[in-house]
Design a protein around this motif. Sequence first.
Motif, PDB file in Angstrom:
ATOM      1  N   GLY A   1      -9.042   0.600  23.938  1.00  0.00           N
ATOM      2  CA  GLY A   1      -9.277  -0.099  25.186  1.00  0.00           C
ATOM      3  C   GLY A   1      -8.183  -1.119  25.420  1.00  0.00           C
ATOM      4  N   ASN A   2      -8.289  -1.857  26.481  1.00  0.00           N
ATOM      5  CA  ASN A   2      -7.338  -2.928  26.771  1.00  0.00           C
ATOM      6  C   ASN A   2      -7.865  -4.244  26.221  1.00  0.00           C
ATOM      7  OD1 ASN A   2      -5.526  -1.248  28.254  1.00  0.00           O
ATOM      8  ND2 ASN A   2      -6.931  -1.349  30.004  1.00  0.00           N
ATOM      9  N   ASP A   3      -6.977  -5.189  26.042  1.00  0.00           N
ATOM     10  CA  ASP A   3      -7.392  -6.506  25.568  1.00  0.00           C
ATOM     11  C   ASP A   3      -8.466  -7.069  26.496  1.00  0.00           C
ATOM     12  OD1 ASP A   3      -5.675  -6.433  23.439  1.00  0.00           O
ATOM     13  OD2 ASP A   3      -4.105  -7.631  24.387  1.00  0.00           O
ATOM     14  N   GLY A   4      -9.487  -7.640  25.904  1.00  0.00           N
ATOM     15  CA  GLY A   4     -10.574  -8.218  26.687  1.00  0.00           C
ATOM     16  C   GLY A   4     -11.699  -7.242  26.965  1.00  0.00           C
ATOM     17  N   GLU A   5     -11.484  -5.950  26.680  1.00  0.00           N
ATOM     18  CA  GLU A   5     -12.512  -4.943  26.898  1.00  0.00           C
ATOM     19  C   GLU A   5     -13.265  -4.675  25.599  1.00  0.00           C
ATOM     20  OE1 GLU A   5     -10.574  -2.229  30.463  1.00  0.00           O
ATOM     21  OE2 GLU A   5     -10.288  -1.605  28.377  1.00  0.00           O
ATOM     22  N   ASN A   6     -14.434  -4.071  25.746  1.00  0.00           N
ATOM     23  CA  ASN A   6     -15.221  -3.650  24.596  1.00  0.00           C
ATOM     24  C   ASN A   6     -15.293  -2.132  24.604  1.00  0.00           C
ATOM     25  OD1 ASN A   6     -17.170  -3.086  22.623  1.00  0.00           O
ATOM     26  ND2 ASN A   6     -18.279  -4.983  23.037  1.00  0.00           N
ATOM     27  N   VAL A   7     -14.644  -1.504  23.620  1.00  0.00           N
ATOM     28  CA  VAL A   7     -14.556  -0.051  23.607  1.00  0.00           C
ATOM     29  C   VAL A   7     -15.933   0.589  23.498  1.00  0.00           C
ATOM     30  CG1 VAL A   7     -14.268   0.186  21.104  1.00  0.00           C
ATOM     31  CG2 VAL A   7     -13.258   1.890  22.628  1.00  0.00           C
TER      32      VAL A   7
ATOM     33  N   LYS B   1      -9.784  -6.450  17.338  1.00  0.00           N
ATOM     34  CA  LYS B   1     -10.202  -7.378  18.387  1.00  0.00           C
ATOM     35  C   LYS B   1      -9.165  -7.519  19.497  1.00  0.00           C
ATOM     36  CE  LYS B   1     -14.159  -9.023  16.718  1.00  0.00           C
ATOM     37  NZ  LYS B   1     -15.429  -9.094  17.475  1.00  0.00           N
ATOM     38  N   LYS B   2      -7.894  -7.316  19.146  1.00  0.00           N
ATOM     39  CA  LYS B   2      -6.825  -7.496  20.121  1.00  0.00           C
ATOM     40  C   LYS B   2      -5.640  -6.644  19.719  1.00  0.00           C
ATOM     41  CE  LYS B   2      -4.086 -11.152  22.359  1.00  0.00           C
ATOM     42  NZ  LYS B   2      -3.784 -12.608  22.381  1.00  0.00           N
TER      43      LYS B   2
ATOM     44  N   PRO C   1     -14.757  -9.063  22.556  1.00  0.00           N
ATOM     45  CA  PRO C   1     -14.105  -7.779  22.849  1.00  0.00           C
ATOM     46  C   PRO C   1     -13.689  -7.025  21.584  1.00  0.00           C
ATOM     47  CG  PRO C   1     -12.572  -9.578  23.183  1.00  0.00           C
ATOM     48  CD  PRO C   1     -13.902 -10.208  22.896  1.00  0.00           C
ATOM     49  N   ILE C   2     -13.812  -5.695  21.665  1.00  0.00           N
ATOM     50  CA  ILE C   2     -13.416  -4.814  20.562  1.00  0.00           C
ATOM     51  C   ILE C   2     -12.554  -3.716  21.159  1.00  0.00           C
ATOM     52  CG2 ILE C   2     -14.198  -3.249  18.751  1.00  0.00           C
ATOM     53  CD1 ILE C   2     -16.878  -4.884  18.796  1.00  0.00           C
ATOM     54  N   VAL C   3     -11.273  -3.729  20.834  1.00  0.00           N
ATOM     55  CA  VAL C   3     -10.311  -2.823  21.455  1.00  0.00           C
ATOM     56  C   VAL C   3     -10.364  -1.425  20.856  1.00  0.00           C
ATOM     57  CG1 VAL C   3      -7.840  -2.431  21.858  1.00  0.00           C
ATOM     58  CG2 VAL C   3      -8.781  -4.723  22.066  1.00  0.00           C
ATOM     59  N   ASN C   4     -10.689  -1.333  19.545  1.00  0.00           N
ATOM     60  CA  ASN C   4     -10.655  -0.046  18.861  1.00  0.00           C
ATOM     61  C   ASN C   4     -11.547  -0.111  17.629  1.00  0.00           C
ATOM     62  OD1 ASN C   4      -8.855   1.842  16.669  1.00  0.00           O
ATOM     63  ND2 ASN C   4      -9.216   2.718  18.690  1.00  0.00           N
TER      64      ASN C   4
END
Length: 212
Positions: free
Chosen positions: A92-98, A123-124, A156-159
């Motif tokens: 995902g993108n920074d600030g998003e939750n995958v 997280k980022k 947020p969790i990017v991956n």
Amino acid sequence: MSLKSLDPRVTRLNLPEGEVPPMEEKPELDQFETYEAFHQKKEGAAHTYVGPVHAPNEDVAFLFAKEQYSRRFPCVGLWIVRTENIQVTPYGNDGENVYDMLRIEEPAERTEQPEPYEIFHLKKRGKAHTHAGRIMATSYLGALQEAKQQFGDKGPIVNVWIAKSKDVLQSAEEDKDMWTTIPEKKYREAIAYKVMDKITKYKEENKPTTAQ
């Protein structure tokens, strides 16, 4: 004669000249597999991803990871996982939750006994995956579903990386003394090694006496 290499890690294995460790399970490969290393900075801290190593098997991968990732920095433990044994979600993108982006269907009812899985979160972008926790599941998909329920609100969790616990080579409690000899992790600075005390003592005890 021991094998000499430009790579000191290989030289320290004391392999007979002309021999290399056998490729584990995949002799058809013409190069070593990759393993991912996770580093624990201090007691109670989460294991954090520090990088890959190429090795013929997980035991040698552990040795290489110890040499490469624990000599310069404080370390009390390492985890090693073969790269192919890690399942990875899309990024995902920074600030998003995958977890919110993924459509994770409920896994079909299975008859297998649940087994432990390790969950790692990024997280980022540009940072490192960190161990989020262990869950019980009967499949990778089930593990992702359970991870979403337990950890999905910690965004947020990017991956997300998922690995079966049985595929993780973990340093044991009795292995902890392998790091105690270099508590400050001063690279190639002999004074940082406890063995220096023994050398000094030896020199004192064997100091040549002046002839009378």
